[in-house]
Scaffold this active site. Structure first.
Site, mmCIF file in Angstrom:
data_model
loop_
_atom_site.group_PDB
_atom_site.id
_atom_site.type_symbol
_atom_site.label_atom_id
_atom_site.label_comp_id
_atom_site.label_asym_id
_atom_site.label_seq_id
_atom_site.Cartn_x
_atom_site.Cartn_y
_atom_site.Cartn_z
ATOM 1 C CE1 TYR A 49 -3.815 -1.979 -0.463
ATOM 2 C CE2 TYR A 49 -3.841 -2.442 1.872
ATOM 3 C CZ TYR A 49 -4.369 -2.621 0.607
ATOM 4 O OH TYR A 49 -5.465 -3.442 0.434
ATOM 5 C CG PHE A 57 -7.063 6.762 5.151
ATOM 6 C CD1 PHE A 57 -7.405 7.955 4.529
ATOM 7 C CD2 PHE A 57 -6.628 5.706 4.361
ATOM 8 C CE1 PHE A 57 -7.317 8.092 3.138
ATOM 9 C CE2 PHE A 57 -6.549 5.824 2.981
ATOM 10 C CZ PHE A 57 -6.889 7.029 2.372
ATOM 11 N NE ARG A 85 -9.088 -2.999 -9.810
ATOM 12 C CZ ARG A 85 -8.691 -2.225 -8.794
ATOM 13 N NH1 ARG A 85 -8.070 -2.763 -7.746
ATOM 14 N NH2 ARG A 85 -8.919 -0.941 -8.796
ATOM 15 C CB THR A 91 -12.277 1.553 -3.568
ATOM 16 O OG1 THR A 91 -11.342 1.482 -4.648
ATOM 17 C CG2 THR A 91 -11.537 1.426 -2.250
ATOM 18 N NE ARG A 102 -13.066 -4.068 -3.006
ATOM 19 C CZ ARG A 102 -12.027 -3.445 -3.535
ATOM 20 N NH1 ARG A 102 -12.193 -2.602 -4.557
ATOM 21 N NH2 ARG A 102 -10.811 -3.657 -3.072
ATOM 22 C CG ASN A 112 -12.380 -2.867 0.224
ATOM 23 O OD1 ASN A 112 -11.545 -3.597 0.750
ATOM 24 N ND2 ASN A 112 -12.059 -1.880 -0.586
ATOM 25 C CD GLU A 126 -0.728 -5.736 -6.232
ATOM 26 O OE1 GLU A 126 -0.908 -4.572 -5.815
ATOM 27 O OE2 GLU A 126 -1.663 -6.481 -6.590
HETATM 28 P P1 IDP Z 1 -8.583 -0.748 -4.407
HETATM 29 O O1 IDP Z 1 -8.488 -1.774 -3.289
HETATM 30 O O2 IDP Z 1 -9.998 -0.664 -4.937
HETATM 31 O O3 IDP Z 1 -7.563 -0.934 -5.493
HETATM 32 P P2 IDP Z 1 -6.979 1.478 -3.372
HETATM 33 O O4 IDP Z 1 -7.231 2.924 -3.640
HETATM 34 O O5 IDP Z 1 -5.785 0.848 -4.001
HETATM 35 O O6 IDP Z 1 -8.331 0.689 -3.743
HETATM 36 O O7 IDP Z 1 -6.901 1.322 -1.793
HETATM 37 C C1 IDP Z 1 -6.431 0.127 -1.204
HETATM 38 C C2 IDP Z 1 -7.287 -0.196 0.004
HETATM 39 O O8 IDP Z 1 -7.101 0.804 1.015
HETATM 40 C C3 IDP Z 1 -8.800 -0.198 -0.271
HETATM 41 O O9 IDP Z 1 -9.244 -1.434 -0.794
HETATM 42 C C4 IDP Z 1 -9.351 0.070 1.097
HETATM 43 O O10 IDP Z 1 -9.369 -1.104 1.907
HETATM 44 C C5 IDP Z 1 -8.322 1.042 1.679
HETATM 45 N N1 IDP Z 1 -8.699 2.454 1.448
HETATM 46 C C6 IDP Z 1 -8.577 3.174 0.306
HETATM 47 N N2 IDP Z 1 -9.028 4.440 0.462
HETATM 48 C C7 IDP Z 1 -9.455 4.519 1.745
HETATM 49 C C8 IDP Z 1 -10.033 5.579 2.534
HETATM 50 O O11 IDP Z 1 -10.275 6.715 2.074
HETATM 51 N N3 IDP Z 1 -10.343 5.268 3.826
HETATM 52 C C9 IDP Z 1 -10.105 4.031 4.369
HETATM 53 N N4 IDP Z 1 -9.561 3.031 3.674
HETATM 54 C C10 IDP Z 1 -9.238 3.253 2.382
HETATM 55 MG MG MG Z 2 -5.509 -0.650 -5.429
#
Ligand code: IDP
Ligand code: MG
Length: 153
Positions: A49, A57, A85, A91, A102, A112, A126
């Protein structure tokens, strides 16, 4: 064929829906070529991440991802990065389309249920992060002719 990485997050493990979620990939016709349970270390999570590491956060995400072990999977199929995806959904679980993982199982941005690689390039990085070469299996999938036409494989 492509291979992609999926992580079944602690939210999936705690809620007892691992089987249901894995079953969705199987029923779609995606081949499971790697699967194991791991505890995510601080170092692995910071890499995984990295794009969120400086967000306010990040600490919450880290705690959430380390709340229990996770299950990591390597999934194989034609165009599988894109397909997985789509199956995963956006997300935010509250925005994700019904019918997606989701959309059907999550009410949260953070909790999620699954992670899925977002591009073939990301998938390659990854997969290496979580699996050694010997943990990814190349075996015949005998139903392939029923999942794909000859010219699609
Ligand atoms: P993705 O999982 O859909 O690819 P990303 O932006 O890569 O989304 O974010 C990775 C993970 O971080 C998300 O699946 C979620 O669990 C967490 N996440 C992303 N944005 C937020 C936020 O604004 N608040 C809390 N958790 C977040
Ligand atoms: Mg992602």
């Amino acid at each position: 064929m492509q291979i992609t990485l999926v992580i079944l997050k602690p939210s999936a493990i705690q809620r007892g829906i691992l089987g249901e979620v894995i079953s969705r990939f199987e029923k779609k016709g995606i081949q499971i070529v790697g699967l194991k349970m791991v505890h995510l270390t601080d170092k692995i999570l910071a890499e995984h991440y990295a794009h969120l590491f400086n967000k306010p956060f990040y600490g919450r995400i880290k705690d959430s991802m380390q709340a229990s072990p996770v299950v990591v999977m390597a999934l194989k199929g034609v165009d599988v990065v894109h397909v997985v995806r789509k199956l995963t959904g956006v997300t935010n679980g509250r925005d994700a389309e019904p019918g997606t993982i989701r959309g059907d199982y999550s009410m949260s941005v953070q909790e999620n249920i699954v992670h899925a690689s977002d591009s073939p390039e990301t998938a390659a990085v990854e997969l290496k992060r979580f699996f050694s070469d010997s943990e990814i299996f190349d075996y015949a999938s005998h139903l392939t002719p029923y999942f794909y036409a000859n010219d699609e494989r």
